[in-house]
Scaffold this motif. Structure first.
Motif, PDB file in Angstrom:
ATOM      1  N   HIS A   1      43.974  75.718  36.992  1.00  0.00           N
ATOM      2  CA  HIS A   1      42.544  75.629  37.258  1.00  0.00           C
ATOM      3  C   HIS A   1      41.907  74.539  36.391  1.00  0.00           C
ATOM      4  N   GLU A   2      42.341  74.504  35.122  1.00  0.00           N
ATOM      5  CA  GLU A   2      41.792  73.531  34.186  1.00  0.00           C
ATOM      6  C   GLU A   2      42.030  72.094  34.646  1.00  0.00           C
ATOM      7  N   THR A   3      43.258  71.836  35.034  1.00  0.00           N
ATOM      8  CA  THR A   3      43.619  70.486  35.486  1.00  0.00           C
ATOM      9  C   THR A   3      42.765  70.083  36.676  1.00  0.00           C
ATOM     10  N   ILE A   4      42.628  71.016  37.609  1.00  0.00           N
ATOM     11  CA  ILE A   4      41.853  70.691  38.817  1.00  0.00           C
ATOM     12  C   ILE A   4      40.416  70.336  38.447  1.00  0.00           C
ATOM     13  N   THR A   5      39.828  71.173  37.586  1.00  0.00           N
ATOM     14  CA  THR A   5      38.447  70.901  37.186  1.00  0.00           C
ATOM     15  C   THR A   5      38.348  69.547  36.491  1.00  0.00           C
ATOM     16  N   ARG A   6      39.301  69.269  35.597  1.00  0.00           N
ATOM     17  CA  ARG A   6      39.249  68.041  34.839  1.00  0.00           C
ATOM     18  C   ARG A   6      39.380  66.832  35.771  1.00  0.00           C
ATOM     19  N   ARG A   7      40.312  66.933  36.705  1.00  0.00           N
ATOM     20  CA  ARG A   7      40.527  65.811  37.628  1.00  0.00           C
ATOM     21  C   ARG A   7      39.336  65.622  38.560  1.00  0.00           C
ATOM     22  N   ASP A   8      38.798  66.752  39.023  1.00  0.00           N
ATOM     23  CA  ASP A   8      37.611  66.656  39.879  1.00  0.00           C
ATOM     24  C   ASP A   8      36.489  65.930  39.149  1.00  0.00           C
ATOM     25  N   ARG A   9      36.323  66.333  37.895  1.00  0.00           N
ATOM     26  CA  ARG A   9      35.227  65.760  37.138  1.00  0.00           C
ATOM     27  C   ARG A   9      35.467  64.270  36.899  1.00  0.00           C
ATOM     28  N   ARG A  10      36.691  63.944  36.582  1.00  0.00           N
ATOM     29  CA  ARG A  10      36.989  62.534  36.294  1.00  0.00           C
ATOM     30  C   ARG A  10      36.796  61.678  37.556  1.00  0.00           C
ATOM     31  N   ARG A  11      37.232  62.211  38.692  1.00  0.00           N
ATOM     32  CA  ARG A  11      37.036  61.475  39.956  1.00  0.00           C
ATOM     33  C   ARG A  11      35.567  61.198  40.210  1.00  0.00           C
ATOM     34  N   SER A  12      34.779  62.269  40.049  1.00  0.00           N
ATOM     35  CA  SER A  12      33.355  62.056  40.379  1.00  0.00           C
ATOM     36  C   SER A  12      32.675  61.212  39.318  1.00  0.00           C
ATOM     37  N   ARG A  13      33.307  61.055  38.161  1.00  0.00           N
ATOM     38  CA  ARG A  13      32.735  60.175  37.168  1.00  0.00           C
ATOM     39  C   ARG A  13      33.059  58.703  37.486  1.00  0.00           C
ATOM     40  N   ILE A  14      34.230  58.493  38.050  1.00  0.00           N
ATOM     41  CA  ILE A  14      34.661  57.111  38.313  1.00  0.00           C
ATOM     42  C   ILE A  14      34.079  56.577  39.623  1.00  0.00           C
ATOM     43  N   ARG A  15      33.994  57.447  40.627  1.00  0.00           N
ATOM     44  CA  ARG A  15      33.676  56.956  41.971  1.00  0.00           C
ATOM     45  C   ARG A  15      32.367  56.164  42.072  1.00  0.00           C
ATOM     46  N   PRO A  16      31.288  56.597  41.413  1.00  0.00           N
ATOM     47  CA  PRO A  16      30.061  55.800  41.563  1.00  0.00           C
ATOM     48  C   PRO A  16      30.271  54.336  41.193  1.00  0.00           C
ATOM     49  N   TRP A  17      31.135  54.100  40.216  1.00  0.00           N
ATOM     50  CA  TRP A  17      31.322  52.715  39.769  1.00  0.00           C
ATOM     51  C   TRP A  17      32.100  51.903  40.782  1.00  0.00           C
ATOM     52  N   ILE A  18      32.945  52.580  41.559  1.00  0.00           N
ATOM     53  CA  ILE A  18      33.625  51.866  42.650  1.00  0.00           C
ATOM     54  C   ILE A  18      32.593  51.402  43.678  1.00  0.00           C
ATOM     55  N   PHE A  19      31.639  52.304  43.975  1.00  0.00           N
ATOM     56  CA  PHE A  19      30.594  51.958  44.933  1.00  0.00           C
ATOM     57  C   PHE A  19      29.704  50.832  44.388  1.00  0.00           C
ATOM     58  N   LEU A  20      29.451  50.895  43.102  1.00  0.00           N
ATOM     59  CA  LEU A  20      28.467  49.977  42.525  1.00  0.00           C
ATOM     60  C   LEU A  20      29.040  48.621  42.137  1.00  0.00           C
ATOM     61  N   ALA A  21      30.348  48.609  41.833  1.00  0.00           N
ATOM     62  CA  ALA A  21      30.929  47.424  41.187  1.00  0.00           C
ATOM     63  C   ALA A  21      30.565  46.088  41.853  1.00  0.00           C
ATOM     64  N   PRO A  22      30.804  45.920  43.165  1.00  0.00           N
ATOM     65  CA  PRO A  22      30.488  44.602  43.750  1.00  0.00           C
ATOM     66  C   PRO A  22      29.016  44.225  43.572  1.00  0.00           C
ATOM     67  N   ALA A  23      28.120  45.194  43.811  1.00  0.00           N
ATOM     68  CA  ALA A  23      26.693  44.908  43.667  1.00  0.00           C
ATOM     69  C   ALA A  23      26.364  44.550  42.232  1.00  0.00           C
TER      70      ALA A  23
END
Lengths: 368, 406
Positions: A42-64
């Motif tokens: 459960h811990e791993t899943i939560t940690r990975r979920d959180r890390r994904r949602s922390r990184i993803r906005p920057w993928i969207f934003l990077a080119p702009a």
């Protein structure tokens, strides 16, 4: 020409594919590298979920972010730096470029006097020496810009408001609005040709092909070389921008007028107010905020006006403005120091509007 | 398309106005006079706003000679050309007809659409004699000139002159409309080439910037990350940064980076990137404003179903944002198509690059009084924007409203 069309289509396809590949690929890699499945704790899943949602906005934003940084943020600081350097941007010259433009403020209202207070006579000309009060063309351009800043937004807004009000009262109002709005789609250069034709001059005695001179002659006047008459020519250039921007003001103000609750107007009418009182007492105050927005938007456009002057007179006959002067110094005279200093002056003129916008945005976001 | 209303409900320029408030009957008369004044005033304003463009359009299809001679408002009337003259042929060309030495010919060239009104034997008498009249010439004999330019010059004695006399005449020209001007500018003046160049600049730059802006707008609208508010405010701040700030630094950067690869820093690639960068704040701002207004439930139900932000964005938000995307695309396209400064600085001025606006400025400089070239060229350059504008006006207006009223 066909080659080029094919080339363009190909490049578009490649560019679009590259961006799609980036967005899709980066997201895919993110989902893959931080994948979760039922076998994980459960811990791993939560940690990975959180890390994904922390990184993803920057993928969207990077080119702009990259575009905004390289094309807008970095240039502001680089222009500021270049304005303190010489013509090739190699040697630091302090405030010399600004001093060239403005002169020394202490000298603006003084004449050249010696220690005893007597005027110094220039031995070469025999005339009293004058202090350097800045570059005359720069001052002329700045002054012209001030005139543009006063005249264009006020005329555009006033015409826009009048047309918005009138068009709402006739059955063919939407057609009228479309026609007034149309110049918005025309380029400044296209508008320049259109109005050069209106201002065209033929020698007196021959038939005038320019509308303005034809009207003048029809009323018994002498044809004029309109663009050669100082001050009036600047005003005639401003007319072009007013012609273009009135449609913008009209559309925005028209929507604002429609947003006024009918009840307030009816109530005023029942109280015996006449049309003029309703307009100035009820309608104008309610759309004041929108008028301000229209005004500032046009102001920014005016500060950057370049094409019209460049195409019509190229700053001849005292029609120069800062944006065109900046272009001349930078790209014709090859002096990036003076050009950058002029750009900074334009930027400083925009600054109050920028701060006002930021404050409104902050209020709207309710934070920061 | 039901979501279009979220952008700006009153945006449509063609929506009829809210119902008139009924007027009390005692004011009906004044009311009608007021209405008339309203009609006239608006008509006058609309005329001022349309006539310059209308004049350009009319002029661009007029005969080049007529365009140079008379105002476009006289395009439908016959224009009179000031006196011209034509030299008669040499004495030796005379033939004997019916016992008279005769020279026949035509004062006007072939395919001439002029009509002769008056003629005379000297420059000062060009307006003296109506067509069909017979006059004596100082060189001997009498001459008759017809409307179509045909003349008959006869003499009972042989012609004896060394310098042939001239016939002066005043001609008129029937109105003539033609597309020649367009074919001239398209081919000879290189407007056709520039048209392709403009499209090559505008279409890719529009697509790239809208795509980049859409992703960023979604992140700023619906994703949670530290500093989001800061970025939203930064977009607002960047909206007003003058283009003049960016010219020198960005050009230097382009040249430096391109220099590393040994290529030219100017060109299409450079101008696409520049336009994308400069147009980004407005595009992000407008799109984000729109996306924030999308119903929260849609996002939440998508999240419940286990969709990632990427899936939510591509399958739900993008399709729902089509109206806003259309507005932005139109804005970007018109702005890029109409731009002069960015193209001047980042594209270079060779024929293979120069865009319509740049070409038009060139023509203004080199052919400042050749109005048949200028009017046709200008009309070609504004044609695409006008088509876009008239066909997609709804979206254009919506975009404007969304960008300003907030």
């Amino acid at each position: 020409m066909l080659d080029q069309a094919l080339y363009a289509v190909l490049i578009v396809a490649i560019a679009v594919l590259a961006f799609v590949a980036y967005y899709w690929g980066a997201n895919w890699i993110l989902d893959r590298s931080l994948a979760t499945n039922a076998t994980m704790s459960h811990e791993t899943i939560t940690r990975r979920d959180r890390r994904r949602s922390r990184i993803r906005p920057w993928i969207f934003l990077a080119p702009a972010l990259i575009f905004a940084t390289v094309y807008l943020v970095y240039p502001v600081f680089e222009t500021l730096r270049l304005s303190l350097f010489d013509r090739l941007g190699q040697n630091f010259v302090g405030l010399d470029n600004y001093q060239w433009a403005f002169g020394n403020p202490a000298d603006w209202f003084r004449s050249a006097v010696d220690a005893t207070g007597a005027p110094i006579i220039d031995p070469a000309t025999g005339l009293p020496m004058t202090l350097y009060k800045g570059d005359p063309t720069f001052w002329r351009s700045a002054l012209n810009n001030v005139a543009w800043l006063i005249i264009v937004p006020s005329l555009s807004t006033a015409f826009g408001l009048v047309i918005a009000v009138l068009a709402d009262r006739v059955w063919w109002g939407s057609v009228a609005k479309t026609l007034v709005f149309m110049p918005m789609a025309i380029s400044f250069v296209g508008a320049a040709v259109i109005w050069r034709f209106v201002y065209a001059y033929r020698d007196a005695g021959t038939e005038q092909i320019g509308l303005l001179n034809a009207i003048v002659v029809a009323f018994g006047g002498e044809p004029q070389v309109w663009l050669g008459i100082p001050w009036l020519n600047s005003f005639l250039l401003m007319i072009i921008l007013v012609w273009i921007q009135t449609g913008f003001a009209m559309v925005i103000l028209s929507a604002a007028l429609r947003g006024i609750p009918q009840e307030t107007i009816e109530a005023a009418r029942i109280d015996g107010a006449n049309e003029r009182q309703i307009f100035f007492g009820i309608m104008v105050p309610q759309i004041a905020g929108t008028v301000l927005v229209v005004w500032t938007t046009i102001t920014i456009i005016v500060l950057k006006v370049f094409d019209i002057v460049y195409a019509m007179t190229n700053g001849e006959n005292n029609t120069q403005v800062l944006a065109n002067l900046m272009y001349r110094w930078t790209f014709i005279s090859g002096d990036s120091g003076k050009g950058s200093a002029i750009a900074i002056v334009i930027m400083i003129a925009v600054l109050p509007i920028m701060i006002w916008n930021i404050r409104r945005a902050r209020a709207a976001e309710g934070a920061l | 398309m039901s979501t279009t209303t979220t952008l700006a409900p009153n945006a449509d320029i063609a929506v009829p106005k809210a119902a008139d408030v009924p007027e009390p009957s005692r004011r009906v008369r004044r009311f009608k006079v007021g209405r008339l004044v309203t009609h006239i005033a608006l008509l006058l304003i609309v005329a001022i706003w349309t006539l310059p463009t209308f004049g350009l359009l009319i002029s661009s299809v007029r005969d080049p000679d007529q365009l140079a001679l008379s105002g476009w408002w006289t395009a439908l009337s016959t224009s009179t050309i000031s006196a011209q003259s034509e030299r008669l042929p040499a004495a030796g060309t005379a033939v004997v007809e019916d016992g008279l030495y005769t020279i026949r010919g035509n004062l006007l060239g072939a395919d001439d659409n002029r009509t002769i009104r008056t003629f005379g034997g000297t420059a000062t008498t060009a307006g003296a004699n109506p067509v069909g009249a017979t006059i004596e010439l100082r060189a001997g004999g009498t001459i008759t000139v017809e409307e179509n330019g045909d003349y008959v010059w006869t003499s009972p004695t042989p012609f004896e002159y060394t310098t042939a006399p001239r016939i002066s005449y005043v001609a008129s020209m029937a109105p003539r409309f033609t597309l020649e001007n367009y074919s001239t500018v398209l081919n000879a003046n290189g407007i056709g080439r520039s048209f392709i160049n403009s499209a090559t600049v505008a279409i890719p730059a529009t697509i790239i910037s809208v795509m980049v802006a859409a992703f960023a707008a979604y992140a700023l609208a619906w994703m949670k990350f530290p500093g989001r508010t800061f970025f939203v405010i930064a977009v607002v701040a960047l909206l007003v940064v003058p283009l003049q700030m960016a010219l020198v630094p960005v050009l230097r950067l382009h040249v430096q980076i391109a220099g590393m690869f040994g290529i030219d820093g100017k060109g299409y690639f450079a101008v696409w990137l520049a336009h994308t960068g400069f147009g980004l704040p407005l595009a992000v701002y407008l799109l984000r404003n729109y996306m924030v207004g999308l119903p929260r439930e849609i996002m939440e139900s998508a999240r419940m179903d286990g969709a990632s932000h990427f899936q939510t964005f591509t399958t739900m938000v993008l399709p729902l944002s089509v109206p806003a995307l259309a507005s932005i695309a139109i804005f970007q396209f018109l702005w890029i198509w109409n731009d002069l400064l960015v193209a001047l600085v980042f594209l270079g001025s060779q024929d293979e690059y120069v865009v319509l606006t740049g070409k038009l400025v060139d023509l203004l400089g080199t052919m400042g009084s050749e109005w048949h070239i200028l009017t046709a060229g200008a009309f070609i350059s504004i044609l695409v924007p006008l088509i876009v504008f008239f066909s997609l006006q709804r979206y254009f207006v919506r975009g404007l409203l969304a960008g300003s009223v907030k």
